[in-house]
Design a protein around this motif. Sequence first.
Motif: not given
Length: 281
Positions: A195-204
């Motif tokens: 989930l790291v990519p989704v979390i990072i993009v979403g967090a941005t």
Amino acid sequence: MNRSKWKNLQSELFTNGLGVAALAVLAIFTLGAIFAFLSGYDPNAMDAMARLTKPGAGHLFGTDDYGRDYLSRALYGGRVSLLVGFASMVVATFVGVMVGVISGYFGGWLDNLLMRMLDIIMSIPSFLILLLLSVYLKPSIGNLIIIIALLMWMNVARVVRAETLTIKEREYVLYAKASGQSSFGMIWRHILPGLVPVIIVGATNNIASAIMMESSLSFLGFGVQPPNATWGSMLNSAQGYIAEAPYLALFPGLMILLTVLSFNVLGDILRVGFEPKLIRR
């Protein structure tokens, strides 16, 4: 996350002109907020003789209707706006990821229960939630963070749930499950890393949304109270001086615009970096 994805990410981020520009803007605003004391002025110090001084050598951004240096207020206001945006994103992401992972991984009645609760909450207009919360929560930075996080975590939960449903059906996850790993071990070792990519993009993107919400709330008077400044409260105070001193709205407005735009640009670049097969805009 494998090295190839990190290489794709670095390539997209540092070879893209918009990405470099976005990083530069955010770096300048962040450093300005951190070192706001170097402006040489107390952001709350009033000077009736310098009221509504136009931008110039003495006051680069001019002064407001109380004679306060506008550059120092913009820098200190940026500190609050960026802090609220980042903290709200962290809280919303944490809650959203937990709910989304639990819902997507365990499924069944628990998934149905959580998603129906989510549907009910999301069906309530955000402005109504804001009004209800403002009745019970006094205006402060901490309460502002709570309010914004409560308005944002639902979208995070939905995205994370959808991605969790995909990840848990992958072969390596099914194999790990068949080998007898506990649910906690499965989530920690296999689901969350995926989930790291989704979390990072979403967090941005969520930081940008949080800053917009903070600005809107402060503009409406629900944010940090005077004499402390945020970009939104500065816009609110500038309403009565648009014709006489347009710079009062111009500077905080530009800072909000550039900050939100920069985070959105970074979000798009990160998304393409993590998923290079996506069609580039």
